[in-house]
Design a protein around this motif. Structure first.
Motif, PDB file in Angstrom:
ATOM      1  N   LYS A   1       0.828  -1.211   0.000  1.00 32.17           N
ATOM      2  CA  LYS A   1       0.000   0.000   0.000  1.00 32.17           C
ATOM      3  C   LYS A   1       0.857   1.254   0.000  1.00 32.17           C
ATOM      4  CE  LYS A   1      -4.267  -1.665   1.999  1.00 32.17           C
ATOM      5  NZ  LYS A   1      -4.904  -2.023   3.251  1.00 32.17           N
TER       6      LYS A   1
ATOM      7  N   ILE B   1      -1.230   4.373  -1.759  1.00 31.38           N
ATOM      8  CA  ILE B   1      -2.522   4.417  -1.081  1.00 31.38           C
ATOM      9  C   ILE B   1      -2.355   4.909   0.346  1.00 31.38           C
ATOM     10  CG2 ILE B   1      -4.422   2.981  -0.261  1.00 31.38           C
ATOM     11  CD1 ILE B   1      -3.661   1.123  -2.696  1.00 31.38           C
ATOM     12  N   LEU B   2      -1.274   4.484   0.952  1.00 28.68           N
ATOM     13  CA  LEU B   2      -1.023   4.836   2.347  1.00 28.68           C
ATOM     14  C   LEU B   2       0.217   5.707   2.401  1.00 28.68           C
ATOM     15  CD1 LEU B   2      -2.390   3.865   4.983  1.00 28.68           C
ATOM     16  CD2 LEU B   2      -0.569   2.198   5.180  1.00 28.68           C
ATOM     17  N   ARG B   3       0.130   6.767   3.182  1.00 30.66           N
ATOM     18  CA  ARG B   3       1.295   7.638   3.287  1.00 30.66           C
ATOM     19  C   ARG B   3       2.131   7.186   4.481  1.00 30.66           C
ATOM     20  NH1 ARG B   3       0.475  13.820   1.824  1.00 30.66           N
ATOM     21  NH2 ARG B   3      -0.255  12.776  -0.054  1.00 30.66           N
TER      22      ARG B   3
END
Lengths: 475, 243
Positions: B69, B74-76
Motif C-alpha cells: 500500500k 494508497i497509504l502515506r
C-alpha cells in the motif's frame, strides 16, 4: 495537457468570458442598471380631502425624490361619489428652475373615488435624486362638479402642502415610484474589463509556468481533470446505468419522479392550505427539482467514500473523484427532470424570455454547493457513521426551511434574517425569478448565491483534503 | 526504480473502535480515548531495480500488505519516503473494482479507468482482453451471473493487458482452472521478460522460488532479510520449521 492544449484552452476561456459578459449585459440589462423602488403610499388614519379643486384652486406639493429616475407619481383622489366633468391638470414642477417638466391632463370622468391614481410618464424623469420638485394640480372644474385629493393630517413628514399659495402643515396622500442606479450596472463594463484583465494575466501565468515546467494550483486542477476525465465518465455512467437497471420504466422515472411529487404536493397544498401563489404548479416544480437535486447529490456523495472502501484501499485514485462523480450523476438526473419542467412552462401562460439562460448560474451554484457539502459529509462519514442518520434528519429539516411548497410571505418578518441564511432559499428564489418573471434578479442576488456556493465548496474541500490521508485507515 | 527509504508506518488504534459521534464525544470529554501505537512497518529500506521480480514473504501481520500500500501510494508513510518511477498497476482482488450489475464489457471499461488506462488504450486492447479471459459471449452478461473463476479471469486479463512499469500482485495467482493457471503464469513470465518490475506477495514458497529473483522477508514490520530468492526462502523455512 500539453502546452498547445493549454494555450487553446486559455483562448477558449477568454472568448467564453467575453461572450458571457456581452450576452449577460443584454439579458439582464434592466436589472443590473437599475433597481426599482416600489410605490409605497403613506396614508395615515386621519385624512381629509383638500376640498373641491375648481378653477383657480392650486394644489402644490413639494417633494424631494429619493430615486434617480422618476417613473410615476400617485395621488389618492375622491369624487364626492358623483360623476364630474372637466379636466384635472397634473404637472411636475422643478422648483429650482421654476419650470414645468412633465404635465398630464386627466379626464375627471376617469378619476375613481378614494383610489390611487397612478400618473405615469411616458418619458421618465432622469437624474432627479435630491432635486426639489413639486406636484401641481389644478382643474377647470366648477363647484359641485369637481374632484378632490386626500391629504394626511398632522404628520411630521415635512414637505408642507401649499394650497392656493398658503402652507397648510399637512401633506398630500401621494407617492412616487422610480428606479435607483446600481453601482454595479453603472460600472459594468469597467468591472468586466478589470476582471477580464485579471483572468488574462492569470492565464498567461499558467501558460508561462507550464512552459517552464513548473506547477501551481490551477495547473494541477487542469491536469487532474484531463487525467481523470475518463475515470469520471466511467463512474458517472456506472451510476447512471445501474440506477434504473432492472426497473421496467427505466429512465422514465427521472421524468416521472418530480412530476408525481409535484402532483401529490399540488393536490395536498392547493386544497388544504390555499396558498395564494400564481402558477403554483410551476412554483412547486422548480422548488422540488432543485431541492431534490441538492438532497440526492449530498446523500449520494455521503456514501461515496465508505461505499468504495474496497477500491480506496487497493488502488491509488484521487479520492475527491468519488463525491464529485456522485454529484455529476445527480446532475444528469436533474437535467432530465428539467425537461418536464420546460414542458410545463410552455403549456402554462408563462412567457419564456432569454433570461432563462441565467438558470445556468443558479444550477452552477447548487452544483458547487452540493460538491462542497458532499465532500464535507463524505469525509465525516468515514469517521462517524452517525453522519448518515444525522443527514436524514437535517435534510428533512432543511427541506421544510426552504420555500418549496409555501410562499416566503408566511414567514414572520422577524425571522426573515435567519431564514435568508439558507443558501438553498437563494438558489431556488433565483431560479423562480428567472423562469416565472422572465427577468434577471438583482446583482446582489448573484453575489449571495455564488459566495455561499464558494464558501461551502472551499470549506468542504479543505476538510476533505485535511482528512483524506486517514480514510484508508478507517473505511 | 523503486526506492524505499527508512519507511515506517504507525497505526494509531483506539483500544475500542469508535465509529459513532456520540461515543467519540463522550470518550473525548472524559478523556477515555486511549491510543495504542502500533508500528506496521519500522525502518524498512530497500531498492528494487527495473525488471526485477521481487517476492515479499512473512507471516500474517508482518506488514506485507502495508508495504504494498505504501509503495502504490494508497497509504502515506509516517516516516521515511518512497520514490517510484513509472506507472503502477495493482492487480485487484476478486471483484473489488467491478460492478456486479454491469455486464462484462462495461466492466472492462470501468475497471480499466480505475487502473488508470486511457480510453483509446482500452478501445485498442478490448478484443485482446476478452480473448485472454476466455469469456466469449458471456462478456455481454451482467457480472452477477459470473462464477468466481470467470471474475478472476476477467480481472487478471484487464490487469495484465497493459505493460505497466510496476505490477503489484497480492496473492491472486491461483486463478481459474489448470489451463488458465498455466496461461496466466505464462503471461506473468512474459511481462517479467518485458522489463516489468513485479512485486509479488505470496504464502506459497514454491511459487516464490519459481518466479522471483529477489525476496524480501518481513518480520513484525521489520526487514529481516533481503537477497537471492533461494537463500532467503531456505532461511525463512528453516526459521519457522525449527522449534
Amino acid at each position: 495537457m500539453n502546452n498547445t492544449g493549454l494555450k487553446k484552452f486559455s483562448i477558449i476561456v477568454l472568448i467564453a468570458y467575453i461572450i458571457t459578459v456581452i450576452v449577460f449585459y443584454h439579458i439582464a440589462h434592466d436589472q443590473i442598471i437599475y433597481k426599482t423602488v416600489p410605490d409605497n403610499m403613506f396614508v395615515s388614519d386621519e385624512k381629509t380631502p383638500v376640498g373641491e379643486i375648481v378653477e383657480g384652486t392650486v394644489v402644490l406639493q413639494p417633494f424631494i425624490p429619493q430615486v434617480d429616475i422618476l417613473d410615476s407619481v400617485s395621488i389618492l383622489t375622491a369624487t364626492y361619489e358623483r360623476v364630474n366633468k372637466g379636466t384635472l391638470f397634473f404637472q411636475i414642477l422643478d422648483m429650482e428652475m421654476d419650470s414645468v417638466i412633465r404635465e398630464k391632463n386627466l379626464d375627471l370622468q376617469d378619476i375613481p373615488n378614494t383610489q390611487k391614481v397612478v400618473v405615469e410618464f411616458e418619458d421618465p424623469i432622469k437624474d432627479v435624486r435630491g432635486k426639489e420638485l413639486a406636484i401641481k394640480v389644478t382643474s377647470n372644474g366648477t363647484p359641485g362638479n369637481a374632484v378632490t385629493i386626500w391629504q394626511n393630517v398632522n404628520t411630521d413628514l415635512g414637505y408642507d402642502l401649499i394650497l392656493n399659495g398658503n402652507p397648510t402643515g399637512q401633506i398630500l396622500c401621494f407617492s412616487t415610484s422610480g428606479r435607483e442606479y446600481l453601482w454595479f450596472g453603472q460600472n459594468y463594463y469597467l468591472i468586466s474589463f478589470i476582471t477580464g484583465l485579471i483572468l488574462l494575466v492569470y492565464l498567461v501565468r499558467l501558460n508561462y509556468l507550464s512552459i517552464k515546467g513548473n506547477t501551481c494550483l490551477g495547473l494541477r486542477i487542469i491536469l487532474a481533470f484531463t487525467k481523470y476525465k475518463f475515470l469520471l465518465k466511467q463512474l458517472v455512467s456506472r451510476d447512471f446505468k445501474t440506477k434504473y437497471k432492472r426497473s421496467v420504466l427505466g429512465i422514465l422515472w427521472s421524468f416521472l419522479n418530480p412530476l408525481l411529487t409535484m402532483a401529490v404536493q399540488y393536490t395536498v397544498f392547493s386544497s388544504l392550505f390555499r396558498f395564494d401563489i400564481e402558477n403554483f404548479a410551476i412554483y412547486l416544480l422548480i422548488g422540488i427539482i432543485f431541492f431534490s437535486f441538492f438532497s440526492e447529490a449530498v446523500s449520494m456523495s455521503l456514501m461515496s467514500i465508505v461505499g468504495n472502501a474496497t477500491l480506496i484501499s487497493k488502488v491509488y485514485i484521487p479520492k475527491y473523484i468519488f463525491p464529485i462523480s456522485r454529484v455529476i450523476s445527480s446532475f444528469i438526473n436533474f437535467s432530465l427532470s428539467l425537461i418536464p419542467l420546460m414542458v410545463f412552462v410552455i403549456i402554462t401562460d408563462i412567457i419564456i424570455t432569454p433570461a432563462i439562460i441565467l438558470l445556468l448560474f443558479s444550477i452552477t451554484c447548487v452544483f458547487l454547493f452540493s460538491i462542497g457539502l458532499g465532500m464535507l459529509l463524505s469525509s465525516a462519514m468515514v469517521f462517524f457513521r452517525d453522519t448518515q442518520f444525522l443527514w436524514n434528519v437535517v435534510g428533512m429539516l432543511w427541506m421544510y426551511l426552504t420555500p418549496i411548497f409555501y410562499p416566503v410571505s408566511i414567514i414572520p418578518d422577524r425571522y426573515m434574517t435567519f431564514y435568508k441564511l439558507n443558501p438553498m432559499y437563494h438558489f431556488i428564489d433565483f431560479s423562480r425569478i428567472v423562469i416565472m418573471n422572465g427577468v434577471s434578479p438583482e446583482p446582489s442576488e448573484y453575489l449571495v448565491c455564488i459566495i455561499s456556493a464558494i464558501i461551502m465548496l472551499a470549506f468542504g474541500s479543505w476538510v476533505f483534503k485535511k482528512t483524506q490521508n486517514n480514510f484508508v485507515l478507517h473505511v | 526504480m523503486i526506492k524505499v527509504d527508512k519507511v515506517s508506518v504507525q497505526y494509531r488504534m483506539t483500544k475500542e473502535r469508535i465509529t459513532s459521534f456520540k461515543e467519540y464525544v463522550m470518550k473525548f470529554l472524559t478523556r477515555q480515548i486511549k491510543y495504542e501505537e502500533f508500528w506496521a512497518l519500522k525502518d524498512v529500506s530497500f531498492e528494487v531495480n527495473k525488471g526485477e521480480v521481487v517476492g515479499i514473504i512473512g507471516r500474517n501481520g508482518a506488514g506485507k500488505s502495508t508495504l504494498l500500500k505504501v509503495i502504490s501510494g494508497i497509504l502515506r508513510p509516517t516516516e521515511g519516503s518512497v520514490v517510484c518511477n513509472g506507472s503502477i498497476v495493482p492487480m485487484l482482488e476478486l471483484g473489488s473494482g467491478f460492478d456486479m450489475e454491469l455486464n462484462g464489457r462495461e466492466n472492462v471499461y470501468l475497471n480499466g479507468a480505475i487502473l488508470g488506462y486511457s480510453e483509446d488504450y482500452i478501445n485498442k486492447k478490448y478484443n485482446e482482453i476478452v480473448e485472454f479471459s476466455e469469456l466469449g459471449r458471456f462478456i455481454e452478461s451482467p457480472l452477477r451471473t459470473y462464477s468466481s473463476g470467470m471474475l478472476m479471469r476477467l480481472a487478471f486479463s484487464i490487469a495484465t493487458v497493459v505493460n505497466p512499469d510496476i505490477l503489484i500482485v497480492d496473492e491472486i495467482l491461483a486463478v481459474g482452472d489448470v489451463s488458465f493457471q498455466e496461461k496466466s503464469k505464462a503471461r506473468m513470465l512474459e511481462l517479467m521478460g518485458g522489463g516489468t518490475t513485479v512485486l509479488f506477495v505470496s504464502h506459497s514458497i514454491d511459487q516464490i522460488k519459481e518466479m522471483c529473483n529477489k525476496v524480501i522477508w518481513l518480520d513484525n514490520g521489520r526487514l529481516k532479510m533481503i537477497g537471492e530468492a533461494e537463500t532467503v526462502c531456505d532461511q525463512y523455512l528453516g526459521y519457522y520449521n525449527s522449534p
